[in-house]
Design a protein around this motif. Sequence first.
Motif, mmCIF file in Angstrom:
data_model
loop_
_atom_site.group_PDB
_atom_site.id
_atom_site.type_symbol
_atom_site.label_atom_id
_atom_site.label_comp_id
_atom_site.label_asym_id
_atom_site.label_seq_id
_atom_site.Cartn_x
_atom_site.Cartn_y
_atom_site.Cartn_z
ATOM 1 N N SER A 153 -1.365 14.928 -10.321
ATOM 2 C CA SER A 153 -1.908 15.038 -8.960
ATOM 3 C C SER A 153 -2.632 13.758 -8.558
ATOM 4 O O SER A 153 -2.715 13.410 -7.383
ATOM 5 C CB SER A 153 -2.855 16.237 -8.865
ATOM 6 N N VAL A 154 -3.177 13.053 -9.558
ATOM 7 C CA VAL A 154 -3.888 11.804 -9.293
ATOM 8 C C VAL A 154 -2.953 10.606 -9.407
ATOM 9 O O VAL A 154 -2.995 9.675 -8.608
ATOM 10 C CB VAL A 154 -5.066 11.634 -10.279
ATOM 11 N N PHE A 155 -2.079 10.638 -10.433
ATOM 12 C CA PHE A 155 -1.119 9.563 -10.667
ATOM 13 C C PHE A 155 0.289 10.151 -10.690
ATOM 14 O O PHE A 155 0.805 10.497 -11.752
ATOM 15 C CB PHE A 155 -1.399 8.856 -11.994
ATOM 16 N N PRO A 156 0.934 10.297 -9.549
ATOM 17 C CA PRO A 156 2.283 10.888 -9.488
ATOM 18 C C PRO A 156 3.268 10.089 -10.338
ATOM 19 O O PRO A 156 3.196 8.856 -10.385
ATOM 20 C CB PRO A 156 2.640 10.799 -8.001
ATOM 21 N N PRO A 157 4.194 10.757 -11.050
ATOM 22 C CA PRO A 157 5.184 10.049 -11.871
ATOM 23 C C PRO A 157 6.019 9.087 -11.037
ATOM 24 O O PRO A 157 6.367 9.379 -9.892
ATOM 25 C CB PRO A 157 6.048 11.188 -12.431
ATOM 26 N N GLU A 158 6.321 7.936 -11.644
ATOM 27 C CA GLU A 158 7.111 6.921 -10.963
ATOM 28 C C GLU A 158 8.344 6.563 -11.781
ATOM 29 O O GLU A 158 8.341 6.666 -13.014
ATOM 30 C CB GLU A 158 6.279 5.655 -10.745
ATOM 31 N N CYS A 159 9.378 6.104 -11.098
ATOM 32 C CA CYS A 159 10.580 5.607 -11.761
ATOM 33 C C CYS A 159 10.207 4.420 -12.639
ATOM 34 O O CYS A 159 9.433 3.546 -12.233
ATOM 35 C CB CYS A 159 11.612 5.201 -10.720
ATOM 36 N N LEU A 160 10.759 4.388 -13.844
ATOM 37 C CA LEU A 160 10.460 3.307 -14.772
ATOM 38 C C LEU A 160 10.907 1.946 -14.260
ATOM 39 O O LEU A 160 10.385 0.918 -14.674
ATOM 40 C CB LEU A 160 11.155 3.572 -16.118
ATOM 41 N N SER A 161 11.887 1.947 -13.365
ATOM 42 C CA SER A 161 12.453 0.694 -12.889
ATOM 43 C C SER A 161 11.905 0.265 -11.534
ATOM 44 O O SER A 161 11.341 -0.819 -11.401
ATOM 45 C CB SER A 161 13.977 0.806 -12.815
ATOM 46 N N CYS A 162 12.041 1.125 -10.525
ATOM 47 C CA CYS A 162 11.683 0.714 -9.159
ATOM 48 C C CYS A 162 10.363 1.276 -8.668
ATOM 49 O O CYS A 162 9.919 0.959 -7.566
ATOM 50 C CB CYS A 162 12.803 1.097 -8.193
ATOM 51 N N ARG A 163 9.748 2.181 -9.465
ATOM 52 C CA ARG A 163 8.454 2.774 -9.144
ATOM 53 C C ARG A 163 8.506 3.815 -8.025
ATOM 54 O O ARG A 163 7.471 4.212 -7.500
ATOM 55 C CB ARG A 163 7.429 1.698 -8.783
ATOM 56 N N ALA A 164 9.694 4.265 -7.659
ATOM 57 C CA ALA A 164 9.801 5.363 -6.697
ATOM 58 C C ALA A 164 9.326 6.656 -7.357
ATOM 59 O O ALA A 164 9.309 6.788 -8.578
ATOM 60 C CB ALA A 164 11.249 5.517 -6.233
ATOM 61 N N SER A 165 8.930 7.631 -6.567
ATOM 62 C CA SER A 165 8.458 8.903 -7.099
ATOM 63 C C SER A 165 9.598 9.646 -7.795
ATOM 64 O O SER A 165 10.714 9.701 -7.287
ATOM 65 C CB SER A 165 7.893 9.770 -5.974
ATOM 66 N N VAL A 166 9.304 10.207 -8.967
ATOM 67 C CA VAL A 166 10.279 10.985 -9.737
ATOM 68 C C VAL A 166 9.612 12.255 -10.235
ATOM 69 O O VAL A 166 8.404 12.457 -10.076
ATOM 70 C CB VAL A 166 10.850 10.181 -10.923
ATOM 71 N N ALA A 167 10.399 13.123 -10.858
ATOM 72 C CA ALA A 167 9.895 14.428 -11.272
ATOM 73 C C ALA A 167 9.102 14.393 -12.575
ATOM 74 O O ALA A 167 8.260 15.251 -12.818
ATOM 75 C CB ALA A 167 11.057 15.415 -11.409
ATOM 76 N N SER A 168 9.373 13.408 -13.454
ATOM 77 C CA SER A 168 8.706 13.380 -14.756
ATOM 78 C C SER A 168 8.234 11.982 -15.098
ATOM 79 O O SER A 168 8.637 10.994 -14.467
ATOM 80 C CB SER A 168 9.653 13.887 -15.851
ATOM 81 N N ASP A 182 8.856 10.223 -17.724
ATOM 82 C CA ASP A 182 9.764 9.400 -18.525
ATOM 83 C C ASP A 182 11.161 9.354 -17.926
ATOM 84 O O ASP A 182 12.152 9.450 -18.617
ATOM 85 C CB ASP A 182 9.835 9.904 -19.966
ATOM 86 N N GLY A 183 11.216 9.197 -16.613
ATOM 87 C CA GLY A 183 12.521 9.239 -15.964
ATOM 88 C C GLY A 183 12.809 8.059 -15.067
ATOM 89 O O GLY A 183 11.944 7.226 -14.775
ATOM 90 N N LEU A 184 14.069 7.973 -14.650
ATOM 91 C CA LEU A 184 14.524 7.012 -13.654
ATOM 92 C C LEU A 184 14.905 7.785 -12.403
ATOM 93 O O LEU A 184 15.347 8.936 -12.487
ATOM 94 C CB LEU A 184 15.745 6.247 -14.176
ATOM 95 N N CYS A 185 14.735 7.171 -11.263
ATOM 96 C CA CYS A 185 15.204 7.813 -10.038
ATOM 97 C C CYS A 185 16.735 7.835 -10.052
ATOM 98 O O CYS A 185 17.377 7.159 -10.865
ATOM 99 C CB CYS A 185 14.682 7.072 -8.813
ATOM 100 N N GLY A 186 17.313 8.608 -9.163
ATOM 101 C CA GLY A 186 18.768 8.747 -9.145
ATOM 102 C C GLY A 186 19.494 7.428 -8.990
ATOM 103 O O GLY A 186 20.490 7.172 -9.685
ATOM 104 N N LEU A 187 19.005 6.557 -8.111
ATOM 105 C CA LEU A 187 19.656 5.272 -7.870
ATOM 106 C C LEU A 187 19.582 4.380 -9.107
ATOM 107 O O LEU A 187 20.577 3.783 -9.522
ATOM 108 C CB LEU A 187 19.011 4.568 -6.682
#
Length: 247
Positions: free
Chosen positions: A17-32, A34-39
Amino acid sequence: MLRHIAQTRGVQTLIHSVFPPECLSCRASVASDDGLCGLCWRDTAFIAGDVCDGCGVPLRGDVQSGDRCDDCLRTARPWVQGRSALLYKDRGRALVLALKHGDRHDIVKPAGKWMARCVQDTLRSDVLVAPVPLHWTRMVKRRYNQSSLIARAMAGRLSVPICADLLRRDRATATLDGKTREARFDEMRDAISVHPKREKELEGRSVLLVDDVMTSGATLAACTEACLKSRAREVCVVTLARVAKDD
């Protein structure tokens, strides 16, 4: 136990809630965490399907079990099997470099998961995981061994033992970047040995060597030969990424 799980999930929810998960590569919001966004997932060359039994690079055409790529046929491998999680290019290359030189320890956990997935079907029952070592001078400069970090993450995922200091680098080898295949192997000759206090743990066992990237295989070959010299039963290797020539 259930109470502990509930408390852990509550803490994770609060952190997210304070630090929303981010894509490991582009930093877009993701669900977990340890994940990458779809792109970015689509742009990362994960290895799947038929692979070279020596290094894990993808193979095409009519492939039989145990087949090897041209590179592994041209250069004899002292290890019995090798696997890699992704190709060292594009976003995959960027992730490896961020882990290696950018203090991106958030990549360690997913890297360990990807590597565990690619070796789980070839894992030996008596396996001992060991990372490729850094020389102490390089360790002081970098402050961490990325191969050791991902080895621990992978071993934890697979619930197998790890010996982080099984191997040691006896001299400060020069960087292998830009060197020819022959020069790489010459540079690594007699550079690796088994720690004397760890030889009994190694004897008669299967060893799974872990490194971040495989290019020529010179470093992994030196580590393998050190293990076999100290009477390991056999050696397999796994890397986060494999350098491969484009078709």
